[in-house]
Design an enzyme around this catalytic site. Structure first.
Site, PDB file in Angstrom:
ATOM      1  CE1 TYR A 131      -3.043  -3.016   0.147  1.00 10.90           C
ATOM      2  CE2 TYR A 131      -3.713  -2.372   2.354  1.00 10.90           C
ATOM      3  CZ  TYR A 131      -3.836  -3.206   1.265  1.00 10.90           C
ATOM      4  OH  TYR A 131      -4.755  -4.229   1.291  1.00 10.90           O
ATOM      5  CG  ASP A 150     -11.728  -7.690   6.661  1.00  6.22           C
ATOM      6  OD1 ASP A 150     -11.131  -6.900   7.419  1.00  6.22           O
ATOM      7  OD2 ASP A 150     -12.619  -7.325   5.867  1.00  6.22           O
ATOM      8  CE  LYS A 204       2.007 -17.489  -2.468  1.00  2.00           C
ATOM      9  NZ  LYS A 204       1.458 -18.830  -2.220  1.00  2.00           N
ATOM     10  CG  ASP A 233      -0.829 -19.851  -0.044  1.00  2.84           C
ATOM     11  OD1 ASP A 233       0.065 -19.755   0.820  1.00  2.84           O
ATOM     12  OD2 ASP A 233      -0.621 -20.322  -1.181  1.00  2.84           O
ATOM     13  CG  ASP A 258      -6.611  -4.937   4.483  1.00  3.07           C
ATOM     14  OD1 ASP A 258      -7.558  -5.052   5.288  1.00  3.07           O
ATOM     15  OD2 ASP A 258      -6.649  -4.201   3.490  1.00  3.07           O
TER      16      ASP A 258
HETATM   17 MN    MN Z   1      -9.344  -4.003   5.607  1.00  5.35          MN
END
Ligand code: MN
Ligand code: NAD
Length: 357
Positions: free
Chosen positions: A138, A250, A189, A222, A246
């Site tokens: 980001y 969730d 990863k 993953d 992120d």
């Molecule tokens: Mn989020």
């Protein structure tokens, strides 16, 4: 009397409902404690402010916030405004302006709540996800070329710096070392992403030498998603990049029963600037204005803020009250109940006032 200066920014949607509820609970705690007082200043920044002024917050907004001990933030997001204006104009401006590089996201299944995972009961999950909050995927680097042509390309470049990765890794190891199980999972990863993610693995191994008490392992992102569902009890503290954490957080919120109970702290661990405390959820257009938003994420957020301000007993009292109210079944609709925001808030205030400890 210890005094703490709090900047309250409810901003948009249900932020305007849950932040006042959080402040009500904080006032009850200060009164009950007697040892500290909160000087709260309210800032009407956000999408309405944008419509009136063309900005999400004033130009000197960060200058104004600098003098506060903490920022208590609701949510941004408006049906009629693009997300990048609302998000980058306020929330990310504060996170980046104050270099709040450590995003701390605890997950537990509170008593009275039901995890969608069949085998998980309250108490089975106690995770802290540490999200890198300042760079990575980001960082905003990238571009578009040959717009509209068949050969058009877009790049989205993740940036990882030695300073950035080392400081989030140290924060994660420090948090893991402070917890009873002292486990840390470093998520990357590095099988597919051979540069930035191998860099993460190397720096993890370097930092680990300074934390001999912490047992740590590595997991690919993953596989981590699967492990969170299949072996949730094997997880304690997790550190991951901006994007990976992120997504995983969730999933964590969903595993805990609802986004409406998930809190977060955007910390500047060096305390050069104020840190910001907010529920993970957004402005929730679908339920805004109805008085049914779950305030529990915001209460938990308030407890994290109290802890940061050095008011650990009040933070514990708040979490005990929240757990009691959830266990008593005073729940909003997102977690299967019928209570309004105001009813949950009143029950938590009553539990705080009635507590002996
Ligand atoms: Mn989020
Ligand atoms: P959201 O978190 O606002 O809502 C997702 C779903 O969860 C909705 O069905 C909502 O009703 C429910 N929900 C969320 N919080 C709840 C609560 N406290 N109680 C009960 N139910 C709750 O995410 P979204 O719908 O994807 O986004 C809406 C807006 O919020 C968008 O503009 C988005 O950009 C913004 N957003 C902001 C933040 C932030 O300010 N940190 C975070 C996420 C999304």
């Amino acid at each position: 009397m210890r005094r703490h200066r709090i900047a309250a920014i409810p901003a948009d949607g249900i932020g305007k409902e849950v932040i006042p509820a959080g402040l009500e609970v904080l006032r009850a705690l200060a009164e009950r404690d007697g040892g500290f007082a909160l000087d709260v200043e309210d800032f009407p920044w956000g999408s309405d402010y944008y419509r009136a002024t063309g900005r999400m917050m004033p130009e000197d907004g960060l200058e104004t916030l600098k003098g506060f001990d903490a920022i208590f933030f609701g949510a941004v997001g408006d049906k009629d405004l693009p997300d990048d204006i609302t998000l980058w104009g306020l929330r990310l401006k504060i996170c980046q302006g104050f270099d709040q590089y450590a995003n701390i996201r605890p997950t537990r299944v509170l008593p009275g709540l039901t995890s969608p995972l069949r085998a998980v009961n309250p108490g089975d999950i106690d995770w802290v996800i540490v999200r890198e909050n300042s760079e990575g995927e980001y960082a905003g680097h990238g571009g578009r070329a040959h717009r509209g042509h068949p050969e058009e390309i877009a790049t989205e470049t993740a940036i990882f710096t030695r300073v950035g990765v080392t400081r989030i890794m140290r924060t994660a190891f420090r948090i893991a070392a402070s917890r009873p199980r002292k486990l840390l999972t470093v998520v990357t990863k590095s099988n597919a992403q051979r540069h930035g993610m191998v860099f993460w693995d190397e720096i993890a191994a370097e930092v680990a030498r300074d934390f001999p008490d912490v047992t740590w392992d590595k997991e690919l992102v993953d596989a981590m998603a699967a492990r969170m569902v299949r072996k949730p009890g094997s997880i304690d503290t997790v550190v991951a990049t901006n994007l990976h954490a992120d997504i995983l957080s969730d999933l964590a919120g969903a595993v805990a029963g609802s986004l409406g109970v998930a809190p977060t702290a955007n910390l500047d661990p060096e305390r050069r600037h104020p840190s910001m405390f907010e529920p993970i959820h957004g402005s929730a257009f679908d339920i805004a204005g109805k008085g049914i938003a779950n305030p529990v994420a915001t209460f938990w957020t308030a407890a994290m803020m109290l802890e940061h301000l050095g008011e650990a007993p009040a933070a514990r009292r708040l979490m005990t009250a929240v757990e009691q109210v959830c266990a008593d079944g005073v729940l909003t609709a997102d977690v299967g109940g019928k209570a309004m925001t105001a009813e949950v808030t009143a029950a938590v205030v009553a539990a705080i006032k009635g507590a002996n400890a």
